[in-house]
Design an enzyme around this catalytic site. Structure first.
Site, PDB file in Angstrom:
ATOM      1  N   LYS A   1       0.841  -1.200   0.000  1.00 33.17           N
ATOM      2  CA  LYS A   1       0.000   0.000   0.000  1.00 33.17           C
ATOM      3  C   LYS A   1       0.877   1.251   0.000  1.00 33.17           C
ATOM      4  CE  LYS A   1      -3.681  -2.441   2.391  1.00 33.17           C
ATOM      5  NZ  LYS A   1      -4.163  -2.853   3.727  1.00 33.17           N
TER       6      LYS A   1
ATOM      7  N   GLN B   1      -4.984  -2.229  10.130  1.00 36.05           N
ATOM      8  CA  GLN B   1      -4.611  -3.463   9.442  1.00 36.05           C
ATOM      9  C   GLN B   1      -5.040  -4.665  10.280  1.00 36.05           C
ATOM     10  OE1 GLN B   1      -3.030  -3.560   6.292  1.00 36.05           O
ATOM     11  NE2 GLN B   1      -3.526  -5.729   6.403  1.00 36.05           N
TER      12      GLN B   1
ATOM     13  N   ASP C   1     -11.444   1.622   4.319  1.00 38.01           N
ATOM     14  CA  ASP C   1     -11.405   0.173   4.133  1.00 38.01           C
ATOM     15  C   ASP C   1     -12.813  -0.427   4.189  1.00 38.01           C
ATOM     16  OD1 ASP C   1      -9.185  -1.246   3.448  1.00 38.01           O
ATOM     17  OD2 ASP C   1      -8.427  -1.519   5.485  1.00 38.01           O
TER      18      ASP C   1
END
Ligand code: ADP
Length: 268
Positions: free
Chosen positions: A49, A93, A116
């Protein structure tokens, strides 16, 4: 003739457009990534990313917390980021260490920064699902009215994919570990999406001629080779289109996260 759904190529095309658009907007979008612990797969995803962000002109703040951090530390960091105008998107994450309450942490992210799509009822489509839609659209594969079978029902991957395809007019069946006669179900699909995290689950008797197959699986073998959920060699002769692993859904997921980030900035 077999079509390879080339996620790497399509993602690079979208990335070039994204990067132009970011220049035109004259902003430097910021993305915060929170990592707890140092799981190798998480570090790898984050590395990808960041590399992508550098390419298109997005600033990333990678915030690392140790494995034994307290929940309150994370919540207060997220609160700070929620109020920071230089940060347009916040990613936690996953997976998080077991002792942390994942849903509490995720729900702390401000809805407009949840790029996300992790929150319940998020305004953003989770990146994997958005990436699959863009990949199908790029190859002009019709979704509306098609029979779609999704293997896997995880909150982050399987369910959002099913929901996204349903909202585009597909008739969707979701299969999972308790499904009886999986091959009978998967053979009925016009579009088969496999997100089971089970290497080479799908073999020649699970597919039928003319199918479009999207392989979301990504498992690494001991030797560092990456395997998808589809045994590509044995289904290639049968189906009409397939996304490879690596180079299919993976790069599309990364680019989609940044499309979400740009949407976040545009709606400000
Ligand atoms: P991911 O985050 O990649 O979606 P998970 O492990 O959270 O992975 O979820 C895997 C999903 O795939 C679960 O819904 C599970 O029921 C399904 N699944 C795993 N193995 C099989 C299998 N052999 N047959 C059918 N479904 C499976």
């Amino acid at each position: 003739m077999l079509t390879t759904l080339d996620g790497r190529m399509v993602s690079e095309k979208i990335a070039a457009e994204l990067s132009l658009e970011i220049k035109r907007l004259k902003i430097e979008p910021g993305l915060a990534i929170i990592q707890v612990g140092d799981l190798a797969t998480s570090s790898l995803y984050i590395k990808r990313k960041i590399a992508f962000a550098n390419k298109i002109g997005v600033r990333v703040d990678h915030l690392r917390f140790s494995e034994d951090s307290y929940q309150d530390e994370l919540l207060s960091e997220i609160d700070k980021l929620n109020h920071n105008n230089d940060v347009g998107g916040i990613i936690v994450q996953l997976p998080l260490p077991n002792k942390l309450d994942k849903s509490k942490i995720v729900e702390e992210i401000a809805p407009e920064k949840d790029v996300d799509g992790l929150r319940v009822g998020s305004i953003f489509t989770p990146a994997t699902a958005r990436g699959i839609l863009s990949l199908l659209d790029h190859y002009q594969i019709k979704i509306s009215g098609k029979r779609v079978v999704v293997v896997g029902r995880s909150t982050l991957v399987g369910k959002p994919i099913a929901r996204a395809l349903l909202s585009r007019g597909a008739t969707v069946t979701i299969c999972h570990r308790q499904t009886q006669n999986l091959a009978d179900e998967t053979r009925r699909a016009d579009i088969l999406v496999v997100a089971a995290g089970s290497p080479h689950l799908i073999k020649e008797n699970y597919v039928k001629p003319g199918q479009v197959v999207i392989d979301v699986g990504l498992s690494s073998t001991g030797e560092g080779k990456l395997l998808g959920d589809v045994d590509q060699v044995s289904v290639r002769e049968i189906v009409s289109a397939i996304s490879p692993v690596p180079g299919g859904v993976g790069p599309m997921t990364v680019v989609s996260l940044f499309l979400n980030l740009l949407d976040a900035y545009k709606s400000k």
